[in-house]
Design an enzyme around this catalytic site. Structure first.
Site, PDB file in Angstrom:
ATOM      1  N   GLU A 215       2.885  43.700   7.886  1.00 51.62           N
ATOM      2  CA  GLU A 215       4.309  43.840   7.541  1.00 51.62           C
ATOM      3  C   GLU A 215       4.906  42.572   6.920  1.00 51.62           C
ATOM      4  O   GLU A 215       6.031  42.205   7.242  1.00 51.62           O
ATOM      5  CB  GLU A 215       5.126  44.203   8.793  1.00 51.62           C
TER       6      GLU A 215
HETATM    7  C1  TNX Z   1       4.777  47.584  14.005  1.00 49.21           C
HETATM    8  S1  TNX Z   1       1.949  47.309  14.606  1.00 49.21           S
HETATM    9  C2  TNX Z   1       4.381  46.275  14.149  1.00 49.21           C
HETATM   10  C3  TNX Z   1       4.944  45.468  15.245  1.00 49.21           C
HETATM   11  C4  TNX Z   1       5.978  46.229  16.023  1.00 49.21           C
HETATM   12  C5  TNX Z   1       5.498  47.636  16.244  1.00 49.21           C
HETATM   13  C6  TNX Z   1       6.391  48.454  17.113  1.00 49.21           C
HETATM   14  C7  TNX Z   1       2.096  46.109  13.731  1.00 49.21           C
HETATM   15  C8  TNX Z   1       0.892  45.500  13.224  1.00 49.21           C
HETATM   16  N1  TNX Z   1       3.345  45.705  13.459  1.00 49.21           N
HETATM   17  O1  TNX Z   1       5.483  44.297  14.722  1.00 49.21           O
HETATM   18  O2  TNX Z   1       6.161  45.594  17.241  1.00 49.21           O
HETATM   19  O3  TNX Z   1       5.387  48.255  14.992  1.00 49.21           O
HETATM   20  O4  TNX Z   1       5.806  49.676  17.438  1.00 49.21           O
END
Ligand code: TNX
Length: 525
Positions: free
Chosen positions: A335
């Protein structure tokens, strides 16, 4: 005990159970024990072994490690049974009436983590190729005993083990969970408690998400403000916290003693606000950000074209590698919406090399497959199958942690007290009913190192809250990692799971009493 006597005992139990609803009677059919994860093979012989105050635990030779495993078993059984089991060393099989742990298996089929447990009315004999196998056999012994053996105060016997042979070995070498200690901080005792719970279900990895926008949780001696400032708070504005390197080392050792490897994650280049708030020079504009206590994602990035960024990362990786006996360091990579893709790719390439230079292998979320994967880099599939497939195409192995099936922070349904639901609602059956090797056609069993169930902690800050999301789903993930998929079936599993309700209660675990599971009376709410 002769088989007639044991039949009489079984009959007496049935009568007593029917008439007096007397607990404590144990079946003498090993194949009916409610073991999780389900063993690969169980052969029952219809009798039982009695643990008595004459029973001791013998380990073969003078090995420190075997003595430790024997002592672990004694420490688990003695508080509730008060049988005073002692751990002794021996070079040959001990006399009748004892438990014997040895590394005499020499049995290729059992691999590094498998074991063979043979229980007769005269002895309990546990053999494995490696100490890890003995440790997992010990967990099986615990689960064969009545649930109240897990209590820490004296309970009434008898303490019987059904007889037969269990041969058992895991489907995958990586069976893990992840704890996000960045969004909400969890202290050393909570993490140790979680490690104990993982070990009970034969899981062997704890991935710790040690940094994120909301907090930096591991002391880095060369950049002390990361924790002094960046560790101060957490989601919701609470107190935060961090592990000193000494505390972290204690956790690593505690985990190692339970055959659990801790994999540390420093998430980058996104999810880095805590670092950006602690050191202005890491920002492209040279200004420190504010600490963040919300739950948005994707707004922060390290400045990928400043040399100081790489000096910083090298220091962090160097200190972390020195604290890490395991082979992997996790570098996040997810992300990074605030990082341009043309900056992201060279950044991830360079950081992989830094990890390798410090003697470790890279693990990262599936977006890393957009970069050039270095030899041995493992791609953690969480969101995009196309990324994981790109990883496989580059020759990488995949760790399966699909959000829609394996995220412990997903709500069970729309009434769940805690959790999020951006990926899915994951009821207990849905969490169990999938096969890592059959989820994405392009990703085959040989491409997969194993499975991980992550707990993100935006909505949970206390142990009981975390447990509500973790349990009982964790047991299903443990079984997916251990038991061959052809031996798994929800309708049969849910009955075994129901009997673990009592065990979880005895272990003080706060679990979600899903209506899909036929719990006993006490568990139903
Ligand atoms: C996505 S999973 C994210 C996290 C959040 C999560 C909440 C991932 C690699 N990144 O930063 O905590 O969703 O479900």
């Amino acid at each position: 005990m002769t088989s007639t006597k044991s039949k009489n005992f079984a009959l007496a139990c049935i009568v007593l159970t029917a008439v007096l609803s007397q607990p404590g009677c144990k079946p003498t059919d090993l194949s009916k024990e409610n073991l999780i994860p389900k063993p690969v093979s169980v052969t029952a012989t219809g009798s039982s072994f009695d643990l008595t105050d004459q029973t001791d635990i013998y380990v073969q030779g003078e090995s420190e490690e075997l003595l430790r495993i024997g002592q672990y078993l004694a420490d688990k059984l003695n508080p509730s049974t008060e049988l005073g089991l002692e751990v002794k060393t021996t070079t040959e099989a001990p006399a009748t009436g004892n438990i014997f742990l040895s590394l005499a298996a020499n049995d290729a089929e059992l691999g590094n983590e498998g074991y063979e447990l043979t229980i007769t009315d005269k002895s309990v004999n546990l053999v494995a190729n490696k100490p890890a196998g003995l440790f997992y056999g010990v967990q099986t012994i615990r689960q064969i005993l009545p649930a109240k053996v897990e209590m820490t105060t004296k309970q009434k016997g008898p303490w019987k083990l059904a007889t037969g042979t269990i041969r058992d070995t895991p489907a995958y070498g990586y069976r893990g969970s992840m704890l996000d200690v960045a969004r909400h901080f969890f202290g050393v005792d909570d993490v140790k408690n979680f490690i104990d719970q993982l070990a009970y279900y034969k899981m062997n990895v704890l991935h710790l998400h040690l940094s994120d926008d909301q907090g930096w949780r591991i002391e880095i001696k060369s950049w002390p403000n990361l924790t002094a400032h960046g560790g101060k708070t957490e989601v919701g504005g609470g107190e935060g916290g961090f592990y000193t390197q000494e505390q972290y080392t204690e956790l690593v050792k505690y985990a190692q003693d339970r055959f659990v490897t801790i994999i540390p994650e420093i998430d980058m280049p996104g999810h880095t606000n805590a670092a950006l708030a602690s050191y202005p020079e890491l920002n492209c504009d040279g200004k420190a950000t504010e600490l963040y206590t919300g739950i948005e994602v994707g707004f922060s990035t390290l400045c990928t074209n400043k040399e100081v960024t790489y000096q910083f990362i090298d220091d962090v990786i160097r200190e972390l590698a020195a604290l890490t006996p395991g082979e992997y360091l996790h570098i996040g990579g997810d992300e990074s919406h605030a990082t341009k893709i043309e900056d992201y790719i060279p950044f991830m390439n360079r950081v992989q090399d830094m990890v390798i230079a410090h003697g470790k292998k890279v693990l990262a979320w599936d977006e890393i497959a957009l970069a050039t994967l270095k030899p041995n880099t493992v791609v953690q599939y969480w969101a995009k199958a196309e990324n994981a497939i790109k990883g496989v195409a580059q020759g990488a192995k995949v760790l399966m942690a699909p959000a829609k099936s394996a995220y412990l922070d997903m709500q069970y349904d729309s009434t769940s007290t805690y959790g999020l639901h951006w990926a899915a609602y994951i009821e207990v059956d849905k969490g169990y009913n999938w096969d890592p090797a059959n989820l994405v056609p392009e990703i085959k069993k040989e491409n997969i190192i194993g499975i991980e169930a992550p707990l993100w902690s935006e909505t949970v800050g206390a142990r009981q809250e975390a447990e509500y999301l973790i349990f009982p789903r964790l047991l299903g993930y443990a079984e997916i990692g251990w038991t061959p998929s052809e031996l798994r079936n929800w309708d049969e599993y849910k009955v075994r799971l129901a009997s673990h309700g009592e065990r979880m209660r005895m272990m003080n675990i706060n679990f979600y009493p899903s209506k899909l599971v036929p719990w006993d009376g006490q568990t139903k709410k």
